[in-house]
Scaffold this active site. Structure first.
Site, PDB file in Angstrom:
ATOM      1  N   LYS A 146       0.784  -8.521  -2.306  1.00  0.00           N
ATOM      2  CA  LYS A 146      -0.472  -7.841  -1.954  1.00  0.00           C
ATOM      3  C   LYS A 146      -1.581  -8.102  -2.979  1.00  0.00           C
ATOM      4  CE  LYS A 146       1.890  -4.152   0.629  1.00  0.00           C
ATOM      5  NZ  LYS A 146       2.031  -2.672   0.798  1.00  0.00           N
ATOM      6  N   TYR A 166      -1.432  -3.724  10.228  1.00  0.00           N
ATOM      7  CA  TYR A 166      -0.911  -2.386   9.932  1.00  0.00           C
ATOM      8  C   TYR A 166      -1.274  -1.377  11.025  1.00  0.00           C
ATOM      9  CZ  TYR A 166       0.884  -3.411   5.228  1.00  0.00           C
ATOM     10  OH  TYR A 166       1.627  -3.873   4.159  1.00  0.00           O
ATOM     11  N   ASN A 189       0.943  -1.216  -3.996  1.00  0.00           N
ATOM     12  CA  ASN A 189       2.355  -1.303  -4.372  1.00  0.00           C
ATOM     13  C   ASN A 189       2.929  -2.722  -4.337  1.00  0.00           C
ATOM     14  OD1 ASN A 189       2.428  -1.527  -1.645  1.00  0.00           O
ATOM     15  ND2 ASN A 189       3.717   0.253  -1.262  1.00  0.00           N
ATOM     16  N   HIS A 234       4.884  -6.234   0.352  1.00  0.00           N
ATOM     17  CA  HIS A 234       5.299  -5.719   1.655  1.00  0.00           C
ATOM     18  C   HIS A 234       6.658  -6.293   1.985  1.00  0.00           C
ATOM     19  CE1 HIS A 234       5.366  -4.966   6.009  1.00  0.00           C
ATOM     20  NE2 HIS A 234       5.722  -6.239   6.125  1.00  0.00           N
ATOM     21  N   GLU A 277       5.882 -10.042  12.509  1.00  0.00           N
ATOM     22  CA  GLU A 277       5.016 -10.254  11.347  1.00  0.00           C
ATOM     23  C   GLU A 277       4.979 -11.730  10.938  1.00  0.00           C
ATOM     24  OE1 GLU A 277       5.803  -5.712   9.746  1.00  0.00           O
ATOM     25  OE2 GLU A 277       6.664  -7.389   8.615  1.00  0.00           O
TER      26      GLU A 277
HETATM   27  P1  ATP Z   1       5.122  -1.974   3.526  1.00  0.00           P
HETATM   28  O1  ATP Z   1       5.086  -1.762   5.034  1.00  0.00           O
HETATM   29  O2  ATP Z   1       3.809  -2.470   2.971  1.00  0.00           O
HETATM   30  O3  ATP Z   1       6.285  -2.820   3.111  1.00  0.00           O
HETATM   31  P2  ATP Z   1       6.482   0.511   3.197  1.00  0.00           P
HETATM   32  O4  ATP Z   1       7.225   0.099   4.420  1.00  0.00           O
HETATM   33  O5  ATP Z   1       7.284   0.782   1.967  1.00  0.00           O
HETATM   34  O6  ATP Z   1       5.380  -0.566   2.826  1.00  0.00           O
HETATM   35  P3  ATP Z   1       4.826   2.153   4.850  1.00  0.00           P
HETATM   36  O7  ATP Z   1       5.123   3.584   5.142  1.00  0.00           O
HETATM   37  O8  ATP Z   1       5.075   1.143   5.902  1.00  0.00           O
HETATM   38  O9  ATP Z   1       5.597   1.783   3.495  1.00  0.00           O
HETATM   39  O10 ATP Z   1       3.303   2.079   4.389  1.00  0.00           O
HETATM   40  C1  ATP Z   1       2.585   0.855   4.467  1.00  0.00           C
HETATM   41  C2  ATP Z   1       1.686   0.748   3.248  1.00  0.00           C
HETATM   42  O11 ATP Z   1       0.668   1.739   3.326  1.00  0.00           O
HETATM   43  C3  ATP Z   1       2.366   1.039   1.892  1.00  0.00           C
HETATM   44  O12 ATP Z   1       3.076  -0.057   1.397  1.00  0.00           O
HETATM   45  C4  ATP Z   1       1.171   1.386   1.031  1.00  0.00           C
HETATM   46  O13 ATP Z   1       0.445   0.211   0.650  1.00  0.00           O
HETATM   47  C5  ATP Z   1       0.327   2.201   2.015  1.00  0.00           C
HETATM   48  N1  ATP Z   1       0.636   3.628   1.921  1.00  0.00           N
HETATM   49  C6  ATP Z   1       1.750   4.265   2.363  1.00  0.00           C
HETATM   50  N2  ATP Z   1       1.703   5.581   2.111  1.00  0.00           N
HETATM   51  C7  ATP Z   1       0.523   5.793   1.490  1.00  0.00           C
HETATM   52  C8  ATP Z   1      -0.131   6.957   0.954  1.00  0.00           C
HETATM   53  N3  ATP Z   1       0.429   8.152   1.035  1.00  0.00           N
HETATM   54  N4  ATP Z   1      -1.350   6.783   0.383  1.00  0.00           N
HETATM   55  C9  ATP Z   1      -1.942   5.578   0.315  1.00  0.00           C
HETATM   56  N5  ATP Z   1      -1.376   4.439   0.783  1.00  0.00           N
HETATM   57  C10 ATP Z   1      -0.170   4.539   1.360  1.00  0.00           C
HETATM   58 MG    MG Z   2       6.292  -0.533   6.203  1.00  0.00          MG
END
Ligand code: ATP
Ligand code: MG
Length: 138
Positions: free
Chosen positions: A10, A50, A113, A116, A127
């Protein structure tokens, strides 16, 4: 069960120069790269990727962040790829991520974070198709 997953490095991680270290950790963990691209998402493309989070309060922030700078997109292969890769990257919030995971090492917050990882075989396929044509993968 499929043996492929999809990942992005990211914008926070690419801008801090962590790209090489993250790819190194992924490859040393036994994943082989089947497609790789250095690109930048428009806000529209980030929103589409997303779209599953459209109703979440952080959606606008997520779209802004994911379109704020370059990313690496990749298709990875390994036995049990989706689950093993989620384990390698660690919890969504780096504060809860296990020691040594990619998010523990390189992420700064739950929003920014670093990486992904697909959450299912089905989404890994969707994806991967979002980023790569047939000619760009093997
Ligand atoms: P990813 O899909 O990016 O691998 P993930 O599956 O661990 O991450 P998801 O719940 O799918 O988590 O959330 C997608 C992304 O949205 C997260 O990786 C983060 O960048 C963002 N995100 C998730 N929760 C929050 C939050 N509470 N506040 C801000 N950003 C968030
Ligand atoms: Mg996710």
């Amino acid at each position: 069960m499929s043996n492929r997953t999809f990942t992005m490095i990211k914008p926070d991680a690419t801008s801090k120069g962590h790209t090489g270290a993250i790819l190194d950790q992924i490859i040393k963990a036994g994943f082989s790269v089947k497609a790789l691209k250095w690109t930048k998402l428009t806000p529209g493309q980030a929103g589409e990727f997303y779209a599953i989070h459209k109703e979440r309060p952080f959606y606008g922030e997520l779209v802004d962040y994911m379109s704020s700078g370059p990313i690496i997109a990749a298709i990875l292969e390994k036995e049990n790829a989706v689950a093993d890769f989620r384990k390698l990257i660690g919890a969504t919030n780096p504060a809860n991520a296990e020691e040594g995971t990619i998010r523990k090492r390189f992420a700064t917050s739950i929003a920014e974070n670093a990486v992904h990882g697909s959450d299912s075989d089905e989404n890994a396929l969707i994806e991967g198709d979002f980023f790569f044509s047939k000619l760009e993968r093997f």
